[in-house]
Write an enzyme that holds these catalytic residues in place. Sequence first.
Site, PDB file in Angstrom:
ATOM      1  CD  GLN A 111       6.239   8.670 -12.696  1.00 31.30           C
ATOM      2  OE1 GLN A 111       4.915   8.562 -12.300  1.00 31.30           O
ATOM      3  NE2 GLN A 111       7.167   8.433 -11.791  1.00 31.30           N
ATOM      4  CB  SER A 146      -1.755   9.317 -14.157  1.00 31.69           C
ATOM      5  OG  SER A 146      -1.630   7.986 -13.318  1.00 31.69           O
ATOM      6  CD  GLU A 229       5.155   9.186  -8.266  1.00 31.09           C
ATOM      7  OE1 GLU A 229       6.183   8.717  -8.622  1.00 31.09           O
ATOM      8  OE2 GLU A 229       4.048   8.875  -8.696  1.00 31.09           O
ATOM      9  CD  GLU A 360       2.917  -3.732   0.683  1.00 25.79           C
ATOM     10  OE1 GLU A 360       3.144  -2.938  -0.413  1.00 25.79           O
ATOM     11  OE2 GLU A 360       1.914  -4.068   1.028  1.00 25.79           O
TER      12      GLU A 360
HETATM   13  C1  LIG Z   1      -3.576   5.076  -9.782  1.00 22.47           C
HETATM   14  C2  LIG Z   1      -2.299   4.701 -10.022  1.00 22.47           C
HETATM   15  C3  LIG Z   1      -1.707   5.611 -10.898  1.00 22.47           C
HETATM   16  C4  LIG Z   1      -0.312   5.384 -11.171  1.00 22.47           C
HETATM   17  N1  LIG Z   1       0.382   6.244 -12.061  1.00 22.47           N
HETATM   18  C5  LIG Z   1       1.623   5.999 -12.716  1.00 22.47           C
HETATM   19  C6  LIG Z   1       2.317   6.737 -13.507  1.00 22.47           C
HETATM   20  O1  LIG Z   1       1.639   8.057 -14.140  1.00 22.47           O
HETATM   21  N2  LIG Z   1       3.276   6.614 -14.205  1.00 22.47           N
HETATM   22  C7  LIG Z   1       4.103   5.356 -13.812  1.00 22.47           C
HETATM   23  O2  LIG Z   1       5.147   5.179 -14.208  1.00 22.47           O
HETATM   24  N3  LIG Z   1       3.284   4.692 -13.038  1.00 22.47           N
HETATM   25  C8  LIG Z   1       2.203   4.916 -12.430  1.00 22.47           C
HETATM   26  N4  LIG Z   1       1.542   3.867 -11.418  1.00 22.47           N
HETATM   27  C9  LIG Z   1       2.387   2.503 -11.013  1.00 22.47           C
HETATM   28  C10 LIG Z   1       2.751   2.357  -9.807  1.00 22.47           C
HETATM   29  O3  LIG Z   1       3.943   3.237  -9.765  1.00 22.47           O
HETATM   30  C11 LIG Z   1       3.274   0.702  -9.692  1.00 22.47           C
HETATM   31  O4  LIG Z   1       2.135   0.237  -9.656  1.00 22.47           O
HETATM   32  C12 LIG Z   1       3.852   0.432  -8.376  1.00 22.47           C
HETATM   33  O5  LIG Z   1       5.269   0.894  -8.405  1.00 22.47           O
HETATM   34  C13 LIG Z   1       4.019  -0.946  -8.122  1.00 22.47           C
HETATM   35  O6  LIG Z   1       4.448  -1.573  -9.036  1.00 22.47           O
HETATM   36  P1  LIG Z   1       3.738  -2.869  -9.826  1.00 22.47           P
HETATM   37  O7  LIG Z   1       2.302  -2.652 -10.164  1.00 22.47           O
HETATM   38  O8  LIG Z   1       4.460  -3.551 -10.878  1.00 22.47           O
HETATM   39  O9  LIG Z   1       3.748  -3.862  -8.892  1.00 22.47           O
HETATM   40  P2  LIG Z   1       4.768  -5.042  -8.145  1.00 22.47           P
HETATM   41  O10 LIG Z   1       6.169  -4.436  -8.148  1.00 22.47           O
HETATM   42  O11 LIG Z   1       4.739  -6.139  -9.130  1.00 22.47           O
HETATM   43  O12 LIG Z   1       4.152  -5.301  -6.635  1.00 22.47           O
HETATM   44  C14 LIG Z   1       3.336  -6.430  -6.476  1.00 22.47           C
HETATM   45  C15 LIG Z   1       3.092  -6.400  -4.920  1.00 22.47           C
HETATM   46  O13 LIG Z   1       4.623  -6.831  -4.396  1.00 22.47           O
HETATM   47  C16 LIG Z   1       5.118  -6.125  -3.390  1.00 22.47           C
HETATM   48  N5  LIG Z   1       6.460  -5.901  -3.429  1.00 22.47           N
HETATM   49  C17 LIG Z   1       7.398  -5.933  -4.518  1.00 22.47           C
HETATM   50  N6  LIG Z   1       8.685  -5.986  -4.244  1.00 22.47           N
HETATM   51  C18 LIG Z   1       8.742  -6.040  -2.886  1.00 22.47           C
HETATM   52  C19 LIG Z   1       9.717  -6.067  -1.984  1.00 22.47           C
HETATM   53  N7  LIG Z   1      10.969  -6.012  -2.453  1.00 22.47           N
HETATM   54  N8  LIG Z   1       9.425  -6.027  -0.807  1.00 22.47           N
HETATM   55  C20 LIG Z   1       8.100  -6.157  -0.324  1.00 22.47           C
HETATM   56  N9  LIG Z   1       7.249  -6.117  -1.173  1.00 22.47           N
HETATM   57  C21 LIG Z   1       7.264  -5.849  -2.401  1.00 22.47           C
HETATM   58  C22 LIG Z   1       4.319  -4.855  -3.771  1.00 22.47           C
HETATM   59  O14 LIG Z   1       4.303  -3.739  -2.526  1.00 22.47           O
HETATM   60  C23 LIG Z   1       2.898  -5.169  -4.196  1.00 22.47           C
HETATM   61  O15 LIG Z   1       2.068  -5.321  -3.257  1.00 22.47           O
HETATM   62  C24 LIG Z   1       0.289   4.151 -11.033  1.00 22.47           C
HETATM   63  C25 LIG Z   1      -0.446   3.211 -10.201  1.00 22.47           C
HETATM   64  C26 LIG Z   1      -1.624   3.319  -9.667  1.00 22.47           C
HETATM   65  C27 LIG Z   1      -2.447   2.501  -8.766  1.00 22.47           C
END
Ligand SMILES: Cc1cc2nc3c(=O)[nH]c(=O)nc-3n(C[C@H](O)[C@H](O)[C@H](O)COP(=O)(O)OP(=O)(O)OC[C@H]3O[C@@H](n4cnc5c(N)ncnc54)[C@H](O)[C@@H]3O)c2cc1C
Length: 390
Positions: A111, A146, A229, A360
């Site tokens: 994805q 992933s 998902e 969140e």
């Molecule tokens: C093990 C693992 C596997 C993954 N696999 C995939 C994959 O296969 N494909 C893929 O595309 N992605 C994948 N991801 C990514 C995952 O979808 C993102 O990490 C996730 O959506 C959060 O985005 P970010 O890391 O950019 O954090 P951010 O969006 O930058 O968030 C940082 C922090 O701010 C908080 N936050 C952000 N916005 C808000 C809001 N509006 N209100 C309250 N809190 C908020 C979040 O909850 C978080 O705690 C994977 C992640 C992990 C850990």
Amino acid sequence: MTWDEASVAERAAAFLAAHDPVAMDRLEFLRARFDAGLAWVHFPEGLGGLGAPRELQAVADRELRGTPDNQPGRIGIGLGMAAPTILAFGTDEQKRRFLRPLWTGEEVWCQLFSEPGAGSDLATLATRAVREGDEWVLDGQKVWTSSAHTARWGLLLARTDPGVPKHRGLTYFVCDMRAPGVEVRPLRQITGEAEFNEVFLTGVRLPGALRLGETGDGWRVAQATLMNERVAIGGMPVRRTMMEVVADTWRSRPELRTHDLHQRLLRLWVESEVMRLTAARLREQLAAGHPGPEGSGMKLAFARLHQELSGLEVELLREDGLGYDDWTFRRPETVDFLGREAGYRYLRAKGNSIEGGTSEILRNIIAERVLGLPAEPRADKDVAWKDLPR
Ligand SMILES: Cc1cc2nc3c(=O)[nH]c(=O)nc-3n(C[C@H](O)[C@H](O)[C@H](O)COP(=O)(O)OP(=O)(O)OC[C@H]3O[C@@H](n4cnc5c(N)ncnc54)[C@H](O)[C@@H]3O)c2cc1C
């Protein structure tokens, strides 16, 4: 034809009589099972199913227990996310081309959604897709992908119109992971392993036939993927097993028992049972085929429970639980959560509240779409993506 428990069981028995899993090649057996409509019985005939109610899948699985399976842990993204998205939005040609090798496990899916600047706020993503004749040319970077290192195909969301607000200018593609310009690099996780990757896309050319859904309709298609998902992660029948692992640890360490730990164990047992039953109900509700925000609730509860249970397991094991020191750099094909040691489980469970949407964000979804609370202010809703501060 209207299917019921008896007719699905009969179909499976007839299939087994004609296909001996011991004598047959494993892959040939799986292909034949797909062609017999016993892969996912609720899919249409000709696409691995019978057009039967979804709950009858359990009957097919029961009748075929002990025969070769498609290693679902290796192809979770394909089964849980790609398949329902292709079924809902793909052309007939796409359904015929992709679903069979997806289900048999011949082709792994990943994805390609998250980017360094777009995770929770996915709609701000910046990977560009520009049309050139019959092709699309892609440039950008994805992250946390992933299985990209084993994937044949990727579900990819890209910006095709920067001049309209962020949700509207997106288009959904199937990315050929073998196309020139796709570069996959491992990203090491807290466990020391690299299940996920960063993926660089440089001048990647995709034929028009790999667009999934209409141009500009990518957000709607992506919602289907994301809802599935959450159901796939939150609705998996694994919590009880994790509970059993912790209960076994409890039984094996009578010297460590305290009233407090016992109370915690019992509370988590009750919650695990509630989760298990709720997941079963959710899977039945999915018979209609379109998961709603309920999947977000399941995924939220799953992450909390998994983290609490893995934490309790480490506490029960005391210093033995802290003994994780396997920092071998691996690029696993699957997450063998229960097959590993407690320290691994404790570390890996941390990602459960991030992957598939953070806890969140899931709370925000539940607040708005289930409880009807006021939405978060969205000042950028009507601003063209190209004018947003980044
Ligand atoms: C093990 C693992 C596997 C993954 N696999 C995939 C994959 O296969 N494909 C893929 O595309 N992605 C994948 N991801 C990514 C995952 O979808 C993102 O990490 C996730 O959506 C959060 O985005 P970010 O890391 O950019 O954090 P951010 O969006 O930058 O968030 C940082 C922090 O701010 C908080 N936050 C952000 N916005 C808000 C809001 N509006 N209100 C309250 N809190 C908020 C979040 O909850 C978080 O705690 C994977 C992640 C992990 C850990």
